[in-house]
Design a protein around this motif. Structure first.
Motif, short mmCIF file in Angstrom:
data_model
loop_
_atom_site.label_atom_id
_atom_site.label_comp_id
_atom_site.label_asym_id
_atom_site.label_seq_id
_atom_site.Cartn_x
_atom_site.Cartn_y
_atom_site.Cartn_z
N GLY A 291 10.21 61.59 36.78
CA GLY A 291 8.48 61.72 37.15
C GLY A 291 8.08 59.84 37.47
N LEU A 292 6.53 60.28 36.66
CA LEU A 292 5.51 59.14 37.09
C LEU A 292 4.93 58.31 35.78
N VAL A 293 4.34 57.14 36.39
CA VAL A 293 4.10 56.37 35.67
C VAL A 293 2.95 55.32 35.25
N LEU A 294 2.52 55.71 34.68
CA LEU A 294 0.60 54.84 35.26
C LEU A 294 1.31 53.88 34.48
N ASP B 105 -4.71 56.53 42.63
CA ASP B 105 -3.34 56.42 43.56
C ASP B 105 -2.54 57.07 42.92
N LYS B 106 -2.53 58.20 41.62
CA LYS B 106 -1.69 59.07 41.56
C LYS B 106 -1.16 60.10 42.68
N ALA B 107 -2.30 60.78 43.61
CA ALA B 107 -2.33 61.44 44.78
C ALA B 107 -0.58 60.64 45.35
N PHE B 108 -0.54 59.77 45.32
CA PHE B 108 -0.16 58.70 46.29
C PHE B 108 1.50 58.95 45.55
N ALA B 109 1.38 58.42 44.64
CA ALA B 109 2.53 58.50 43.88
C ALA B 109 3.30 59.63 43.53
N GLN B 110 2.48 60.63 43.59
CA GLN B 110 2.90 62.27 43.36
C GLN B 110 3.97 62.93 44.42
N VAL C 213 1.97 52.04 45.18
CA VAL C 213 3.04 52.47 44.09
C VAL C 213 3.98 50.78 44.88
N THR C 214 4.90 51.30 42.69
CA THR C 214 6.29 51.15 43.02
C THR C 214 7.46 52.02 42.97
N VAL C 215 7.99 52.37 44.13
CA VAL C 215 9.49 53.44 43.79
C VAL C 215 10.53 52.60 43.40
N GLU C 216 11.06 52.90 42.02
CA GLU C 216 12.43 52.74 41.64
C GLU C 216 13.10 53.51 41.55
N SER C 217 13.75 54.08 43.02
CA SER C 217 14.96 54.50 43.74
C SER C 217 15.96 55.42 42.49
N ALA C 218 16.51 54.67 42.10
CA ALA C 218 17.80 54.84 41.69
C ALA C 218 18.38 53.84 40.50
N TYR C 219 18.74 54.29 39.52
CA TYR C 219 19.02 53.25 38.44
C TYR C 219 20.47 51.88 38.37
N LEU C 220 20.29 50.86 38.32
CA LEU C 220 21.22 50.01 38.43
C LEU C 220 21.87 50.49 37.48
N THR C 221 21.72 50.80 35.58
CA THR C 221 22.31 50.76 34.79
C THR C 221 23.67 52.07 35.38
N GLY D 223 18.13 59.12 38.23
CA GLY D 223 16.44 59.84 39.21
C GLY D 223 15.89 58.42 40.08
N SER D 224 14.93 59.13 40.37
CA SER D 224 13.82 58.50 40.85
C SER D 224 12.49 57.87 40.26
N LEU D 225 12.09 56.73 39.59
CA LEU D 225 10.48 56.30 39.01
C LEU D 225 9.44 56.06 39.65
N ILE D 226 7.99 57.10 40.21
CA ILE D 226 7.59 55.72 40.66
C ILE D 226 6.19 55.27 39.38
N LEU D 227 6.05 54.51 39.79
CA LEU D 227 5.14 53.68 39.35
C LEU D 227 3.09 52.74 39.77
N TYR D 228 2.63 54.01 39.03
CA TYR D 228 1.31 53.68 39.97
C TYR D 228 -0.24 52.39 39.04
N PRO D 229 -1.00 51.60 39.85
CA PRO D 229 -1.12 51.34 38.40
C PRO D 229 -3.14 51.56 38.41
N HIS D 230 -3.38 52.65 39.19
CA HIS D 230 -4.40 53.42 39.09
C HIS D 230 -4.54 55.23 38.83
#
Length: 216
Positions: free
Chosen positions: A145-148, A121-126, A161-169, A111-118
């Motif tokens: 999901g989202l991770v702070l 930024d959560k609304a943008f991440a969502q 935001v940091t977008v982790e769109s898929a898993y290389l593993t 799946g895709s995971l979104i990281l956010y620093p503050h």
């Protein structure tokens, strides 16, 4: 006499920073040279290459909508974290999007995971997470999901935001990332997430095109 359109100031394009994660290659003649390949997929692809490929695709899509895109790296080079943010801030970027792909010990995780620093930024991440889930649904890429992550881009002066769109593993997702069709879809999804965050982009594009035609 000047026409009204000629006298009017040129519309200012939106500025977005696209950060292709990782980068750089080892150089035996310069062992002091830093490099960061990122994760290696189960089918042998280096994360640094996929992030740059997808980031270039995002750049083209945004530029087609008259957005000024600032790339923190445009080639296979090592760029430190502070320098990436300095480049974005110096250019006056209104948004910062870092493109990465994920890694986990359990190859079933997907799946895709979104990281956010503050928290701000959560609304943008969502919004980005929801957009990716919708756009990548045909590929069966759901939201992870989202991770702070408050130790990354913590000093960003703009929404980030940091977008982790898929898993290389994950073998299925790694196989998808080997195809242009999926990389195009990821670029389109991230672009859509950016334009959902800045809904004024289409109107600004119209203004820029009208001004350009009037000034020709």
């Amino acid at each position: 006499p000047q026409t009204a359109s000629a006298a009017a100031p040129a519309p200012v394009p939106y500025v977005v920073a696209i950060d292709a994660g990782h980068g750089g290659s080892p150089d035996n003649s310069h062992p002091e040279q830093l490099f960061d390949p990122g994760s290696i997929s189960v089918n042998g692809m280096a994360e640094k290459d996929i992030t740059l490929d997808v980031s270039r695709r995002i750049q083209k899509r945004l530029q087609a909508d008259e957005v000024r895109v600032v790339m923190t790296r445009s080639t296979d080079q090592y760029v430190g974290i502070p320098d990436r943010m300095t480049t974005a801030a110096a250019a006056g970027a209104g948004l910062f999007v870092s493109v990465h792909f994920n890694f986990f010990q359990d190859p079933r995780v997907n799946g895709s995971l979104i990281l956010y620093p503050h928290e701000s930024d959560k609304a943008f991440a969502q919004l980005m997470s929801d957009t990716l889930a919708r756009k990548l649904a045909p590929f069966k890429i759901g939201s992870d999901g989202l991770v702070l992550r408050d130790n990354l881009w913590a000093h960003a002066p703009m929404p980030a935001v940091t977008v982790e769109s898929a898993y290389l593993t994950n073998r299925r997702e790694a196989q998808l990332l080997a195809t242009d069709r999926f990389k195009d879809a990821v670029a389109g999804a991230i672009t859509a997430g950016i334009e959902a965050q800045v809904p004024g982009i289409p109107l600004r594009k119209t203004e820029i095109v009208k001004y350009r035609l009037a000034s020709a």
